[in-house]
Motif scaffolding. Structure first.
Motif, PDB file in Angstrom:
ATOM      1  N   ASN A  44       0.814  -1.213   0.000  1.00  0.00           N
ATOM      2  CA  ASN A  44       0.000   0.000   0.000  1.00  0.00           C
ATOM      3  C   ASN A  44       0.848   1.264   0.000  1.00  0.00           C
ATOM      4  O   ASN A  44       0.330   2.351   0.218  1.00  0.00           O
ATOM      5  N   GLU A  98      -0.064   4.250  -2.191  1.00  0.00           N
ATOM      6  CA  GLU A  98      -1.253   5.033  -1.892  1.00  0.00           C
ATOM      7  C   GLU A  98      -0.928   6.290  -1.096  1.00  0.00           C
ATOM      8  O   GLU A  98      -1.754   7.183  -0.989  1.00  0.00           O
ATOM      9  N   PRO A 124      -9.741   2.764  -7.199  1.00  0.00           N
ATOM     10  CA  PRO A 124      -9.545   1.353  -6.877  1.00  0.00           C
ATOM     11  C   PRO A 124     -10.657   0.495  -7.466  1.00  0.00           C
ATOM     12  O   PRO A 124     -11.811   0.909  -7.558  1.00  0.00           O
ATOM     13  N   GLN A 180     -12.251  -5.383  -6.458  1.00  0.00           N
ATOM     14  CA  GLN A 180     -11.424  -6.357  -5.747  1.00  0.00           C
ATOM     15  C   GLN A 180     -10.512  -5.673  -4.739  1.00  0.00           C
ATOM     16  O   GLN A 180     -10.311  -6.169  -3.626  1.00  0.00           O
ATOM     17  N   GLU A 181      -9.956  -4.514  -5.099  1.00  0.00           N
ATOM     18  CA  GLU A 181      -9.104  -3.771  -4.184  1.00  0.00           C
ATOM     19  C   GLU A 181      -9.912  -3.241  -2.994  1.00  0.00           C
ATOM     20  O   GLU A 181      -9.433  -3.250  -1.847  1.00  0.00           O
ATOM     21  N   LYS A 182     -11.138  -2.805  -3.234  1.00  0.00           N
ATOM     22  CA  LYS A 182     -11.985  -2.339  -2.131  1.00  0.00           C
ATOM     23  C   LYS A 182     -12.304  -3.481  -1.176  1.00  0.00           C
ATOM     24  O   LYS A 182     -12.319  -3.296   0.047  1.00  0.00           O
ATOM     25  N   TYR A 186     -10.423  -6.065  -0.665  1.00  0.00           N
ATOM     26  CA  TYR A 186      -9.191  -6.348   0.063  1.00  0.00           C
ATOM     27  C   TYR A 186      -8.986  -5.333   1.192  1.00  0.00           C
ATOM     28  O   TYR A 186      -8.543  -5.682   2.292  1.00  0.00           O
ATOM     29  N   ARG A 187      -9.326  -4.084   0.946  1.00  0.00           N
ATOM     30  CA  ARG A 187      -9.203  -3.065   1.997  1.00  0.00           C
ATOM     31  C   ARG A 187     -10.198  -3.318   3.127  1.00  0.00           C
ATOM     32  O   ARG A 187      -9.923  -3.000   4.281  1.00  0.00           O
ATOM     33  N   SER A 196       2.311  -3.177  -7.784  1.00  0.00           N
ATOM     34  CA  SER A 196       2.611  -3.083  -6.356  1.00  0.00           C
ATOM     35  C   SER A 196       4.079  -2.824  -6.162  1.00  0.00           C
ATOM     36  O   SER A 196       4.928  -3.197  -6.967  1.00  0.00           O
TER      37      SER A 196
END
Length: 696
Positions: free
Chosen positions: A13, A16, A25, A28-30, A32-33, A107
């Motif tokens: 991260n 970010e 995002p 899928q990223e949301k 994961y968060r 990443s």
């Protein structure tokens, strides 16, 4: 494991936190968060469930989510599943890195760094499960270790290769994508002093065992005097902390201070043991004279302090300390040795008569411990469920926690649906018991693990019982729906819904035609009421009668009256035409809605009539699910019986070992008593006091 998860989280991260605008995002990223939120909130079970749900929804999984899932599995006690996850991830990532150089990733964490994290976590899991050889093989796969992970690797190497010296790896960078050396923020550097303290303690302990006392003292002396600053909350902990903007002041984290204090206490204890090995009892005495009472190492420190005082000829202090050790730790080996050591000191320093009294007290003390141990074993064998033997009563939480009750309830409600019961596994706390003997037996890691497994089996069985009740409720609901379906089909055969639909459709068309003609001709008589129609009919009949009487009588006045009445009635209907038109249009709209509902209901009935096997399929699937739950409960019951038997066997072995130790101490005490009696008989002509030492 937790520190490695935090390092991974910071690394993946890191992009970010830059000031450059980042793309929106993905879903899928949301998701994961969302899992990260649960992790930083301390709800590891919800975080693990969210990660699993994300994988099922996206039909795929990323490298960071795999590592995150493995760490969460460790947090909730699923060590075997974590090992399998890491082994699969490590194998897939190793094969992916062999043929070609990995391409640039979005990443900041390179594939090589992810592989290193996976190997470190896998080695840790293998070590915790007792697979030392496999853990060594995993560590040998690592070629280079960046400075960020050097401390974690060193600690694991010390534990895996103990008592041999660990194999050092060259420092280097990993990969070319993102930051080569991993995160360098203060969030990860804050954990390094404590980790390095563990490294120094392990190295000092190894030096003491190999008689390298100068090197050990050089490592331990700074540790016992070091002062660590309180660790401030990291940026990510502040970000994911639900109370950061609520105005609630959280209590400081005492666990970090306790760990630092334990490091200092253990360093002082190792220094004292090293001085005793060097026969420098005075230095050991001064090292332990202000040792904290609340330390987890107070028992060993107190006995070593008493022994050092005795060897330093602090006889009065030594006797008092040995008595304190005996009374404070009556079930401990050190307490037993203190009782015998006290009697031996009295024999050497005071007189044989007082020594005989002390030996008799020690013999009685050992005999009482034997009886207590025998009584404990008999009571423990009589209990089939080890968790029910002398449990520690639960202590109510402080009132300061009540301010978080609403938030905890809200999180529980959001995390679990109404048809699910939370399952909490992997509690890292020891089984608490009031029995001193069982508490001592639980120092065995395998016995403690079996107790933990037994508690988890009970929690899992309780959870499955709840699922079984829900399954039975679903079966009952399906049966009710089948009855309702049969009733609907029976009623369908009795009532002709199609004919009702045709009749209603015809009425609707007639009303629409009537409205259309009224709008086109503006004829108020189109919406005449029954009363108005009767009046018009009467007027028409009267007009016909007057027409017949016209040849015989003068009826002009009656015709004018009838004409005025008819005009008034027509004027009224024409005046009320807009209102009546609106009412009939509204009625037409309602009829169309009823017609649509009837059509939808007719289609639904057709669907029910043509597919009656759906509920049967649901019922069969639910019965299979319930059977699977029953089979799992049966396997859990068998496994629980086996675990309980293992616990009883381990406790029986512990009792046998303790009885053997007490028997040996009793034999030694009686030999000392016989020797003292022999010395007394040989020295009947001598004074009571010792010739080689005065009384205290």
């Amino acid at each position: 494991m937790v520190s490695l998860i935090l390092v991974l989280t910071l690394s993946v991260n890191a992009e970010e936190t830059t000031v450059q605008p980042a793309p929106a995002p993905t879903l899928q990223e949301k998701q994961y968060r969302q899992a990260l939120y649960f992790y930083f909130a301390g709800d590891y079970a919800s975080a693990l469930r969210q990660v699993s749900l994300n994988r099922k929804k996206s039909k795929s999984s990323s490298a960071k989510s795999n590592l995150f899932e493995a760490g969460l599995q460790v947090s909730v006690g699923l060590h075997q599943q974590a090992t399998e996850t890491l082994e699969g991830f490590e194998a897939s990532l190793s094969s992916a890195l062999k043929p070609t150089k990995s391409s640039q990733q979005s990443s900041n964490t390179s594939p090589q760094e992810l592989l290193l994290i996976a190997q470190l976590q896998l080695a840790e899991q293998q070590f915790l499960q007792g697979s030392i050889t496999t853990a060594r093989q995993t560590l040998e796969k690592i070629n280079r270790v960046p400075e960020t992970y050097q401390d974690q690797y060193t600690v694991l190497s010390q534990l895996v290769y103990w008592p041999d010296s660990p194999k050092e790896k060259a420092l280097g960078t990993l990969g070319s994508s993102g930051s080569n050396n991993g995160p360098t923020s203060s969030d990860t550097s804050q954990t390094q002093p404590l980790t390095r303290a563990y490294i120094q303690l392990n190295q000092a302990l190894l030096d003491i065992e190999q008689t390298r006392y100068e090197q050990a003292e050089a490592l331990l002396t700074p540790l016992k005097t070091n002062r660590w600053q309180a660790i401030a909350p990291s940026f990510w902990q502040t970000l994911f902390n639900p109370f950061n903007n609520s105005g609630i002041e959280l209590a400081p984290n005492q666990a970090d201070f306790d760990q630092y204090q334990a490091v200092q206490d253990y360093a002082r204890l190792l220094l004292a043991q090293m001085y005793v090995k060097q026969n420098d009892y005075t230095a050991a005495y001064h090292e332990l004279k202000d040792f904290p009472k609340a330390s987890p190492y107070s028992e060993a420190a107190l006995f070593l302090f008493a022994y050092a005082a005795q060897k330093s000829k602090q006889f009065d202090t030594s006797l008092k300390l040995l008595e304190v050790v005996k009374n404070t730790y009556p079930q401990s080996h050190l307490g037993w040795q203190a009782a015998l050591l006290k009697a031996m000191q009295i024999e050497d320093q005071i007189s044989f008569q007082q020594a005989m009294s002390s030996y008799l007290q020690a013999e009685l003390f050992f005999t009482e411990q034997e009886q207590s141990l025998k009584h404990f074993h008999a009571e423990f064998k009589a209990v089939s469920n080890p968790l029910e033997f002398a449990p520690q009563p639960s202590i109510a939480k402080p009132n300061v926690q009540s301010q978080f009750a609403a938030y905890e309830q809200e999180q529980t409600t959001r995390a679990w649906s109404a048809n699910n019961t939370p399952l909490v596994l992997g509690e890292q706390t020891r089984y608490q018991t009031q029995s001193q003997w069982l508490r001592k037996a639980l120092n065995d890691a395998s016995l403690q693990e079996n107790y933990k497994n037994l508690a988890e089996l009970d929690a899992l069985a309780k959870h499955l019982q709840t699922l079984k009740q829900q399954s039975q409720w679903l079966n009952h609901t399906i049966a009710l729906n089948q009855q309702r379906q049969a009733q609907v089909l029976t009623r369908r055969t009795q009532v002709d819904y199609q004919q009702q639909y045709i009749r209603l459709h015809s009425d609707t068309q007639e009303l629409a035609k009537k409205i259309e003609e009224a709008k086109r001709n503006q004829n108020g008589q189109a919406f005449a009421t029954l009363d108005e129609l009767r009046q018009l009919q009467k007027i028409q009949i009267n007009e016909q009668r007057l027409e017949n009487l016209k040849k015989h009588r003068n009826i002009e006045e009656y015709q004018h009256r009838l004409s005025r009445l008819k005009s008034v009635l027509q004027w009224k209907m024409q005046t009320e035409l807009p209102q009546r038109l609106w009412q009939h249009q509204k009625q037409l709209k309602q009829l169309n809605a009823v017609l649509s509902q009837l059509q939808a209901q007719n289609l639904r009935l057709d669907d029910i009539a043509t597919s009656p096997e759906r509920l049967t399929q649901f019922q069969v699937r639910q019965q299979h699910s319930e059977q699977s739950i029953d089979d799992t409960l049966m396997r859990i019951a068998k496994l629980r019986v086996q675990t309980a038997q293992q616990i009883h066997q381990q406790v029986a072995k512990f009792v046998q070992t303790e009885q053997s130790t007490l028997a040996q101490l009793l034999l030694t005490t009686r030999h000392k008593m016989a020797s003292a009696l022999e010395q007394m008989s040989l020295s009947q002509t001598q004074p009571v006091g010792r010739l080689d030492g005065g009384t205290l």
